[in-house]
Design a protein around this motif. Structure first.
Motif, short mmCIF file in Angstrom:
data_model
loop_
_atom_site.label_atom_id
_atom_site.label_comp_id
_atom_site.label_asym_id
_atom_site.label_seq_id
_atom_site.Cartn_x
_atom_site.Cartn_y
_atom_site.Cartn_z
N ILE A 76 -15.08 6.73 10.76
CA ILE A 76 -14.14 7.27 11.75
C ILE A 76 -13.54 6.16 12.59
O ILE A 76 -12.34 6.12 12.86
CB ILE A 76 -14.85 8.32 12.64
N LYS A 77 -14.38 5.21 13.02
CA LYS A 77 -13.88 4.09 13.81
C LYS A 77 -12.90 3.24 13.01
O LYS A 77 -11.88 2.78 13.54
CB LYS A 77 -15.06 3.21 14.28
N ARG A 78 -13.20 3.06 11.74
CA ARG A 78 -12.32 2.26 10.88
C ARG A 78 -10.96 2.94 10.71
O ARG A 78 -9.92 2.28 10.75
CB ARG A 78 -13.00 2.05 9.52
N ILE A 79 -10.97 4.28 10.53
CA ILE A 79 -9.69 5.01 10.36
C ILE A 79 -8.86 4.92 11.63
O ILE A 79 -7.66 4.59 11.59
CB ILE A 79 -9.95 6.48 10.00
N GLU A 80 -9.48 5.17 12.78
CA GLU A 80 -8.73 5.16 14.04
C GLU A 80 -8.31 3.75 14.44
O GLU A 80 -7.37 3.57 15.22
CB GLU A 80 -9.57 5.80 15.16
N GLY A 81 -8.97 2.76 13.89
CA GLY A 81 -8.62 1.38 14.20
C GLY A 81 -7.52 0.82 13.31
O GLY A 81 -7.07 -0.32 13.51
N THR A 82 -7.08 1.60 12.34
CA THR A 82 -6.02 1.15 11.43
C THR A 82 -4.72 0.92 12.22
O THR A 82 -4.32 1.74 13.03
CB THR A 82 -5.77 2.19 10.33
N LYS A 83 -4.04 -0.18 11.97
CA LYS A 83 -2.82 -0.52 12.70
C LYS A 83 -1.59 -0.40 11.80
O LYS A 83 -1.60 -0.87 10.65
CB LYS A 83 -2.91 -1.95 13.24
#
Length: 335
Positions: free
Chosen positions: A39-46
């Motif tokens: 979840i953190k990785r998805i929301e951290g996508t730029k």
């Protein structure tokens, strides 16, 4: 296979649930379980979408109560506006209202000058005041019952029948006191034998009885509980009575024409939209025609077709029909 997830969409729908990332991870279940790092990785996508495994995308969508399509694109301007307002303590109300209630909001605004938004904001206060008012009313009735029971006992002397009746009245008053103390507004906690004595919760309950009593006491001429529009059932599952605000005004504006009333109910016409030069009894025919003219043509045609089909099905059977259908039948007879 992968499904694109937009990071802003995931964050928006998570915030709408008022969940942390940890809580979202906990909300995903079984084979669609999604880990916190994911979840953190998805929301951290730029600057792009995240190509998530289909299982992960389905797990997030199910937990958030949205579709995969919702997660694949950035939030709309309205969604972003909602997210901004949430930061200031605002919350959206998501519900569907029946046409009669929607029209009631407009009628209150028209008659009393209370904007619809203010009616919504003040609704919890109005409900609480009515609830407390109903409990006070019931306390007063219990006191009267206790006084009457004491009088009956005095007048009856030692006669068993009078004493037994007084005892049952006092027992019922005591039970009612307990219900009032527990704020049992709708009389859900009652003795089993009261049903044998004629109590019918589909017809009466303490709160509905109080509302009708209060309307009568204050002579609320703009509030009606019965009419051709009513269905003789509760408006809500708890037992709120059906009502109409401004029934006389609606009847005056529409000339009791079913299509004109339909236009008001379905929001095709707002009261403030009716031209001033069409108001007054001498303009009734023109006003009704104008109101009906606001209904989309295809909707009006379907409405007439449905009425004709209903009347043909009813035929010569002695089946009660609504005022709307009665008017239609009368028109056919006059023709």
């Amino acid at each position: 296979m992968t499904t694109a997830i937009h990071p802003d969409a995931l964050k928006y729908f998570r915030d709408r649930k008022r969940w942390t990332q940890e809580q979202l991870a906990e909300a995903t279940k079984g084979k669609n379980k999604v880990s916190l790092p994911t979840i953190k990785r998805i929301e951290g996508t730029k600057d792009c979408t995240y190509p998530a495994n289909d299982r992960i995308a389905e797990g997030l969508a199910k937990a958030l109560g949205v579709t995969l399509d919702d997660l694949s694109k950035p939030p709309t301007d309205e969604a972003e506006r909602e997210a901004s307002l949430r930061q200031f303590g605002y919350r959206p109300l998501r519900t569907m209202l029946d046409a009669e209630t929607a029209m009631a909001f407009n009628m209150v605004q028209h008659i009393y000058g209370i904007p619809i938004h203010s009616q919504i904001v003040m609704a919890p206060l109005f409900a609480a005041l009515l609830a407390e008012g109903s409990l006070t009313w019931r306390r007063e009735r219990v006191a009267e019952i206790e006084d009457a029971a004491a009088t009956l006992m005095t007048l009856g002397g030692g006669h068993f029948s009078f004493a037994n009746s007084a005892y049952r009245a006092e027992d019922g008053a005591s039970y009612e006191k307990r219900c009032i103390e527990n704020r049992d507004l709708f009389g859900n906690d009652v003795w089993d034998d009261v049903y044998d004595l004629g109590y019918d919760p589909s017809q009466n309950n303490p709160f509905a009885d109080f509302i009708k009593h209060f309307a009568s006491k204050v002579d609320a001429k703009t509030v009606s509980f019965e009419g051709d529009w009513s269905t003789s059932s509760w408006k809500t599952s708890e037992g709120m009575p059906e009502y109409r605000i401004g029934a006389d005004l609606i009847s005056e504006l529409t000339g009791e024409d079913p299509d004109a009333e339909y236009a008001l109910l379905r929001g095709h016409v707002r009261l403030k939209d009716i031209p001033g030069d069409l108001l007054g009894s001498e303009k009734e025919v023109e006003r009704i025609a104008w109101i009906i003219g606001r209904i989309p043509e295809d909707e009006l045609v379907k409405r007439k077709t449905d009425r004709d089909e209903l009347m043909s099905l009813i035929g010569d059977f002695d089946i009660p029909v609504s005022a709307e259908n009665s008017d239609e039948a009368k028109e056919d007879d006059d023709a």
